[in-house]
Enzyme design. Structure first.
Site, PDB file in Angstrom:
ATOM      1  N   ARG A   1     -56.148 -35.236  28.152  1.00 17.96           N
ATOM      2  CA  ARG A   1     -55.357 -36.220  28.116  1.00 17.96           C
ATOM      3  C   ARG A   1     -55.820 -37.630  27.899  1.00 17.96           C
ATOM      4  O   ARG A   1     -55.142 -38.286  26.975  1.00 17.96           O
ATOM      5  CB  ARG A   1     -54.787 -36.365  29.764  1.00 17.96           C
ATOM      6  CG  ARG A   1     -54.088 -35.112  30.195  1.00 17.96           C
ATOM      7  CD  ARG A   1     -53.794 -35.337  31.741  1.00 17.96           C
ATOM      8  NE  ARG A   1     -53.210 -34.276  32.248  1.00 17.96           N
ATOM      9  CZ  ARG A   1     -54.046 -33.198  32.819  1.00 17.96           C
ATOM     10  NH1 ARG A   1     -55.384 -33.333  33.114  1.00 17.96           N
ATOM     11  NH2 ARG A   1     -53.610 -32.323  33.529  1.00 17.96           N
ATOM     12  N   ILE A   2     -57.059 -37.850  28.069  1.00 16.48           N
ATOM     13  CA  ILE A   2     -57.740 -39.102  27.722  1.00 16.48           C
ATOM     14  C   ILE A   2     -57.890 -39.005  26.118  1.00 16.48           C
ATOM     15  O   ILE A   2     -57.646 -39.909  25.459  1.00 16.48           O
ATOM     16  CB  ILE A   2     -58.997 -39.404  28.490  1.00 16.48           C
ATOM     17  CG1 ILE A   2     -58.517 -39.558  30.055  1.00 16.48           C
ATOM     18  CG2 ILE A   2     -59.741 -40.512  27.843  1.00 16.48           C
ATOM     19  CD1 ILE A   2     -59.837 -39.542  30.910  1.00 16.48           C
TER      20      ILE A   2
ATOM     21  N   ASP B   1     -62.946 -29.862  19.653  1.00 17.42           N
ATOM     22  CA  ASP B   1     -62.711 -29.225  20.957  1.00 17.42           C
ATOM     23  C   ASP B   1     -62.406 -27.859  20.622  1.00 17.42           C
ATOM     24  O   ASP B   1     -61.452 -27.567  20.085  1.00 17.42           O
ATOM     25  CB  ASP B   1     -61.469 -30.051  21.529  1.00 17.42           C
ATOM     26  CG  ASP B   1     -61.191 -29.555  23.018  1.00 17.42           C
ATOM     27  OD1 ASP B   1     -61.689 -28.449  23.230  1.00 17.42           O
ATOM     28  OD2 ASP B   1     -60.587 -30.456  23.822  1.00 17.42           O
TER      29      ASP B   1
ATOM     30  N   ASP C   1     -70.214 -46.298  30.125  1.00 13.99           N
ATOM     31  CA  ASP C   1     -69.528 -46.542  31.456  1.00 13.99           C
ATOM     32  C   ASP C   1     -70.294 -45.508  32.546  1.00 13.99           C
ATOM     33  O   ASP C   1     -69.991 -45.706  33.555  1.00 13.99           O
ATOM     34  CB  ASP C   1     -67.878 -46.237  31.168  1.00 13.99           C
ATOM     35  CG  ASP C   1     -67.296 -46.655  32.639  1.00 13.99           C
ATOM     36  OD1 ASP C   1     -67.287 -47.783  33.305  1.00 13.99           O
ATOM     37  OD2 ASP C   1     -66.632 -45.703  33.072  1.00 13.99           O
TER      38      ASP C   1
ATOM     39  N   GLU D   1     -76.624 -42.797  38.696  1.00 14.46           N
ATOM     40  CA  GLU D   1     -75.585 -43.868  39.328  1.00 14.46           C
ATOM     41  C   GLU D   1     -75.937 -43.932  40.688  1.00 14.46           C
ATOM     42  O   GLU D   1     -76.069 -42.987  41.500  1.00 14.46           O
ATOM     43  CB  GLU D   1     -74.334 -43.367  38.857  1.00 14.46           C
ATOM     44  CG  GLU D   1     -73.972 -43.244  37.443  1.00 14.46           C
ATOM     45  CD  GLU D   1     -72.369 -42.998  37.080  1.00 14.46           C
ATOM     46  OE1 GLU D   1     -71.548 -43.147  38.123  1.00 14.46           O
ATOM     47  OE2 GLU D   1     -72.061 -42.666  35.848  1.00 14.46           O
TER      48      GLU D   1
ATOM     49  N   HIS E   1     -69.436 -47.489  35.591  1.00 11.28           N
ATOM     50  CA  HIS E   1     -68.381 -46.145  35.859  1.00 11.28           C
ATOM     51  C   HIS E   1     -66.851 -46.858  36.385  1.00 11.28           C
ATOM     52  O   HIS E   1     -66.343 -46.503  37.520  1.00 11.28           O
ATOM     53  CB  HIS E   1     -68.871 -45.340  37.041  1.00 11.28           C
ATOM     54  CG  HIS E   1     -68.196 -43.872  36.815  1.00 11.28           C
ATOM     55  ND1 HIS E   1     -69.020 -42.726  37.093  1.00 11.28           N
ATOM     56  CD2 HIS E   1     -67.278 -43.628  36.481  1.00 11.28           C
ATOM     57  CE1 HIS E   1     -68.356 -41.679  36.845  1.00 11.28           C
ATOM     58  NE2 HIS E   1     -67.209 -42.197  36.418  1.00 11.28           N
TER      59      HIS E   1
END
Length: 324
Positions: free
Chosen positions: A151-152, A171, A255, A260, A279
């Site tokens: 989707r992104i 992909d 990001d 993290e 993020h």
């Protein structure tokens, strides 16, 4: 009465979905530590969760659990195989964050291409004359490789087209692109050798961990840009830093990170040609509201026994004897 456990707060507007459901008792838990969760989770039928890790040990205490509704599209904080074995559906928010993450990817791309960090610092520190030294690059006419056409990735392709970028897509699970989306390349190496900009939009798995290392970065064209608003761990960060310092890579926009929160002493923090964000690609007011609504609706649908399969990560549980 069915119980819904909300692990970590959702946007307040989304909670209005429960106003017409007196049959659902809900409880908010802000402390997501295992000790704090094991009690409230014991009688929950459905759970919503943001970034808190839900381990099998925690979920063992949830004897009535039918579904875990993830506030996002990644689910590496949820033990999906364990959930599948127990017949617990794991859901995500589908398309709710696609536009926000794709827009943030464009921001990182632009900032890295135009030496955004260095130009900002020059003005703030009285070095206006640096404008003649810090020369950026246009996006128009360059080649963007999108790895992952979900989707992104699809939304990014449409935005990138407006900037005049030539678009390549890799992909292995996709056979055909949307109209005008660009060219589907047969292999990652083939795409890397043709790309000026690399953008990653895939999950972190055993197969994709450190997908982009020293060899792959070396295949990119001289002066390329690397962008990752997907998952930390897809890129070998040390290899990326070496490629930037050797000037083979012009810069990067990140990001997400291997660790993290990113440690304050990380060498990434000191590299001015790396644009950083915490993020936060999906953290806009519009996106948080949309994700909150879908997250809560998935949980409600699980309680009602009418989950939409398109949001379910492990749809095989819907056909099992333990299906919701």
């Amino acid at each position: 009465m069915n119980k819904l456990l909300v692990v970590e707060p959702l946007m307040s507007d989304s909670m209005k979905l429960l106003e017409d459901r007196p049959d659902i008792a809900w409880e908010l838990v802000e402390d997501a530590s295992p000790e704090a969760l094991k009690g409230p989770i014991s009688d929950a039928v459905a759970i919503t969760v943001r970034i808190a890790p839900l381990t099998p040990e925690i979920l063992d205490a949830a004897k009535s659990l039918r579904a875990i509704s993830r506030h996002g599209v990644g689910y590496d904080n949820i033990p999906v195989e364990y959930c599948t074995e127990r017949g617990i559906a794991v859901t995500v928010v589908g398309d709710a964050n696609s536009s926000s993450v794709a827009e943030h990817t464009i921001y990182l791309m632009l900032a890295a291409s135009r030496a955004g960090i260095e130009l900002d610092g020059a003005v703030r520190n009285g070095r206006f004359g640096d404008r003649s030294k810090l020369i950026g690059r246009d996006l128009r006419g360059r080649t963007l490789l999108i790895v992952g056409y979900g989707r992104i990735g699809r939304r990014l392709a449409r935005l990138a087209e407006a900037f005049g970028l030539r678009i390549l897509v890799f992909d292995p699970y996709v056979e055909k692109l949307e109209a005008h989306a660009g060219e589907l390349v047969p292999s990652l190496d083939d795409g890397l050798m043709k790309a000026d900009i690399l953008s990653l939009h895939i999950p972190l798995t055993e197969d994709t961990a450190n997908l982009i290392g020293e060899r792959e970065l070396g295949l990119l064209r001289e002066g390329s840009i690397v962008v990752n608003a997907s998952r930390g761990g897809l890129i070998d960060e040390n290899a990326l830093l070496r490629a930037i310092r050797s000037s083979h890579i012009q810069g990067a926009g990140l990001d997400v990170f291997e660790r993290e929160p990113l440690p304050a002493d990380s060498p990434l923090v000191r590299e001015k040609r790396v644009v950083l964000s915490p993020h936060s690609a999906s953290l806009t007011s519009e996106c948080l509201d949309a994700m909150g609504r879908v997250t809560l609706q998935n949980a409600i649908d699980a309680i009602d026994g009418k989950l939409n399969p398109k949001f379910v990560v492990n749809p095989q549980v819907l056909d099992s004897s333990k299906s919701v």
